[in-house]
Design a protein around this motif. Sequence first.
Motif, PDB file in Angstrom:
ATOM      1  N   ASP A 104       4.315  -3.369   2.961  1.00 56.02           N
ATOM      2  CA  ASP A 104       4.601  -3.438   1.534  1.00 56.02           C
ATOM      3  C   ASP A 104       3.886  -2.252   0.892  1.00 56.02           C
ATOM      4  OD1 ASP A 104       3.242  -4.439  -1.221  1.00 56.02           O
ATOM      5  OD2 ASP A 104       5.241  -5.319  -1.023  1.00 56.02           O
ATOM      6  N   THR A 105       4.599  -1.400   0.166  1.00 49.06           N
ATOM      7  CA  THR A 105       3.996  -0.166  -0.346  1.00 49.06           C
ATOM      8  C   THR A 105       2.863  -0.437  -1.339  1.00 49.06           C
ATOM      9  OG1 THR A 105       5.758   0.001  -2.009  1.00 49.06           O
ATOM     10  CG2 THR A 105       6.038   1.248   0.043  1.00 49.06           C
ATOM     11  N   GLY A 106       2.987  -1.497  -2.119  1.00 46.93           N
ATOM     12  CA  GLY A 106       1.913  -1.838  -3.048  1.00 46.93           C
ATOM     13  C   GLY A 106       0.647  -2.223  -2.319  1.00 46.93           C
ATOM     14  N   ARG A 107       0.814  -2.993  -1.261  1.00 45.87           N
ATOM     15  CA  ARG A 107      -0.339  -3.417  -0.454  1.00 45.87           C
ATOM     16  C   ARG A 107      -0.960  -2.219   0.262  1.00 45.87           C
ATOM     17  NH1 ARG A 107       2.011  -7.565   2.721  1.00 45.87           N
ATOM     18  NH2 ARG A 107       1.917  -8.811   0.814  1.00 45.87           N
ATOM     19  N   LEU A 108      -0.114  -1.302   0.723  1.00 44.78           N
ATOM     20  CA  LEU A 108      -0.628  -0.115   1.404  1.00 44.78           C
ATOM     21  C   LEU A 108      -1.492   0.729   0.470  1.00 44.78           C
ATOM     22  CD1 LEU A 108       2.447   1.117   3.474  1.00 44.78           C
ATOM     23  CD2 LEU A 108       0.475  -0.162   4.278  1.00 44.78           C
ATOM     24  N   LEU A 109      -1.064   0.851  -0.774  1.00 44.78           N
ATOM     25  CA  LEU A 109      -1.841   1.626  -1.740  1.00 44.78           C
ATOM     26  C   LEU A 109      -3.211   1.002  -1.952  1.00 44.78           C
ATOM     27  CD1 LEU A 109      -2.055   3.985  -3.686  1.00 44.78           C
ATOM     28  CD2 LEU A 109      -0.898   2.591  -5.421  1.00 44.78           C
ATOM     29  N   GLU A 110      -3.267  -0.310  -2.010  1.00 50.76           N
ATOM     30  CA  GLU A 110      -4.553  -0.992  -2.162  1.00 50.76           C
ATOM     31  C   GLU A 110      -5.460  -0.724  -0.969  1.00 50.76           C
ATOM     32  OE1 GLU A 110      -5.712  -2.520  -4.909  1.00 50.76           O
ATOM     33  OE2 GLU A 110      -3.867  -1.673  -5.739  1.00 50.76           O
ATOM     34  N   MET A 111      -4.889  -0.679   0.233  1.00 48.01           N
ATOM     35  CA  MET A 111      -5.688  -0.398   1.425  1.00 48.01           C
ATOM     36  C   MET A 111      -6.143   1.054   1.444  1.00 48.01           C
ATOM     37  SD  MET A 111      -5.802  -3.370   2.540  1.00 48.01           S
ATOM     38  CE  MET A 111      -6.794  -3.081   4.007  1.00 48.01           C
TER      39      MET A 111
END
Length: 210
Positions: free
Chosen positions: A72-79
């Motif tokens: 999920d791109t949003g989750r990746l940004l958080e990581m």
Amino acid sequence: ACGSASYEIVYPCAWDRIQVEEAALQRVAESDAFIYGSLSTRDEVSRKTLEQLVEQAKFKIFDVNLRPPHYDTGRLLEMMKKADLVKLNDDELYELSKAYGSKHNSIEQNIQFLAKLSGTPRICVTLGSHGAIYFENGEFYRHCGYRVKVADTVGSGDSFLAGLTYKLLNNTPPQEAVSFACALGALVASHHGATPEISLKEVENFMHPA
């Protein structure tokens, strides 16, 4: 044929449903670096465990490793925002930059875009047989790669990151670190199997032949 592997990722796998354990939290806290990837974020249990482990780490390295459709791109940004170093390949860089709204076309511009968006001080982008670009605190360091007869590319990216991490943790200048990492990755690609035994002397001789 193009030098890039493709994968069929089934569910569940070894990195799914990982429960947090005190021993793991302690081990991460004691380690010089902690490397994590995107596949461990697809499962809610593993994701929550990873978030706790990352909080304990001294030096956090996010090896993006996009494996469609398991991210999920949003989750990746958080990581990425949690990371001290983000490592991607050029395809992953362009895919994520576009997903986050980048209008840029060059690798360098998109690296800077992603660094600013995520607040990550270090980004490394591998370019396959063409080497890698390393970005640290506003400066670019490049290596154009080493020519080898490719036997098997699986594992060469992980070896590249291992070499880069090893050098950075030993306070090696960034240019030397990325050159060493490219050499190690190339040597691994010249062998069959993901984890061939390669000595430090072999890498040095490969980089500086007599």
